[in-house]
Design a protein around this motif. Structure first.
Motif, mmCIF file in Angstrom:
data_model
loop_
_atom_site.group_PDB
_atom_site.id
_atom_site.type_symbol
_atom_site.label_atom_id
_atom_site.label_comp_id
_atom_site.label_asym_id
_atom_site.label_seq_id
_atom_site.Cartn_x
_atom_site.Cartn_y
_atom_site.Cartn_z
ATOM 1 N N LYS A 15 32.320 -27.245 13.614
ATOM 2 C CA LYS A 15 32.157 -28.554 12.970
ATOM 3 C C LYS A 15 31.345 -28.386 11.683
ATOM 4 O O LYS A 15 31.707 -28.922 10.640
ATOM 5 N N CYS A 18 33.471 -26.757 9.002
ATOM 6 C CA CYS A 18 34.406 -27.716 8.403
ATOM 7 C C CYS A 18 33.692 -28.614 7.403
ATOM 8 O O CYS A 18 34.201 -28.869 6.310
ATOM 9 N N GLU A 19 32.517 -29.079 7.774
ATOM 10 C CA GLU A 19 31.757 -29.965 6.887
ATOM 11 C C GLU A 19 31.317 -29.246 5.615
ATOM 12 O O GLU A 19 31.263 -29.843 4.541
ATOM 13 N N THR A 22 34.962 -28.144 3.520
ATOM 14 C CA THR A 22 35.967 -29.146 3.157
ATOM 15 C C THR A 22 35.880 -29.539 1.695
ATOM 16 O O THR A 22 34.818 -29.426 1.065
ATOM 17 N N ARG A 23 36.988 -29.988 1.190
ATOM 18 C CA ARG A 23 37.025 -30.564 -0.160
ATOM 19 C C ARG A 23 37.056 -32.088 -0.067
ATOM 20 O O ARG A 23 37.113 -32.765 -1.098
ATOM 21 N N ASP A 24 37.049 -32.612 1.155
ATOM 22 C CA ASP A 24 37.020 -34.059 1.351
ATOM 23 C C ASP A 24 35.665 -34.604 0.912
ATOM 24 O O ASP A 24 34.652 -33.903 1.004
ATOM 25 N N ALA A 30 36.699 -34.099 6.797
ATOM 26 C CA ALA A 30 36.218 -32.703 6.798
ATOM 27 C C ALA A 30 37.328 -31.721 7.150
ATOM 28 O O ALA A 30 37.172 -30.837 7.977
ATOM 29 N N ARG A 31 38.471 -31.894 6.487
ATOM 30 C CA ARG A 31 39.634 -31.035 6.742
ATOM 31 C C ARG A 31 39.453 -29.668 6.103
ATOM 32 O O ARG A 31 38.894 -29.551 5.019
ATOM 33 N N ILE A 32 39.948 -28.651 6.807
ATOM 34 C CA ILE A 32 40.054 -27.306 6.224
ATOM 35 C C ILE A 32 41.395 -26.728 6.665
ATOM 36 O O ILE A 32 41.946 -27.125 7.692
ATOM 37 N N THR A 36 41.950 -20.824 7.510
ATOM 38 C CA THR A 36 40.499 -20.674 7.366
ATOM 39 C C THR A 36 39.803 -20.941 8.696
ATOM 40 O O THR A 36 38.933 -20.175 9.125
ATOM 41 N N MET A 73 46.321 -28.763 7.998
ATOM 42 C CA MET A 73 44.874 -28.947 7.906
ATOM 43 C C MET A 73 44.285 -29.286 9.274
ATOM 44 O O MET A 73 44.853 -30.069 10.036
ATOM 45 N N LEU A 75 41.321 -31.048 11.354
ATOM 46 C CA LEU A 75 40.324 -32.103 11.252
ATOM 47 C C LEU A 75 39.343 -31.942 12.394
ATOM 48 O O LEU A 75 39.722 -31.475 13.485
#
Length: 79
Positions: A15, A18-19, A22-24, A30-32, A36, A73, A75
């Motif tokens: 988690k 991801c945070e 992410t580019r969100d 927090a998608r990757i 990855t 992606m 999530l």
């Protein structure tokens, strides 16, 4: 006696990954990319040593199914 749950600890680390990666925008999904996610997950699971290869494979297959529905992606809500 350890009360540590290796899977929960690993998922908490994922988690955070991801945070961080992410580019969100902050507060977003927090998608990757699955590629990855799976690379990091496999690395951390191998270091942990308490999660079997079969458990890892099954988990990543389930995550990939979810990611495939979201343009590849992952999530945080998928796990």
């Amino acid at each position: 006696i350890s009360c540590r749950n290796p899977l929960q600890s690993l998922l908490s680390s994922m988690k955070q990954a991801c945070e961080i990666l992410t580019r969100d925008p902050e507060g977003g999904a927090a998608r990757i990319p699955f590629k990855t996610f799976s690379f990091i997950y496999l690395y951390l699971a191998s270091i942990d040593g308490e999660i079997s290869a079969i458990e890892t494979e099954v988990f990543l297959e389930e995550i990939k199914e979810q990611a495939d529905k979201h343009s590849g992606m992952v999530l945080i809500r998928h796990f």
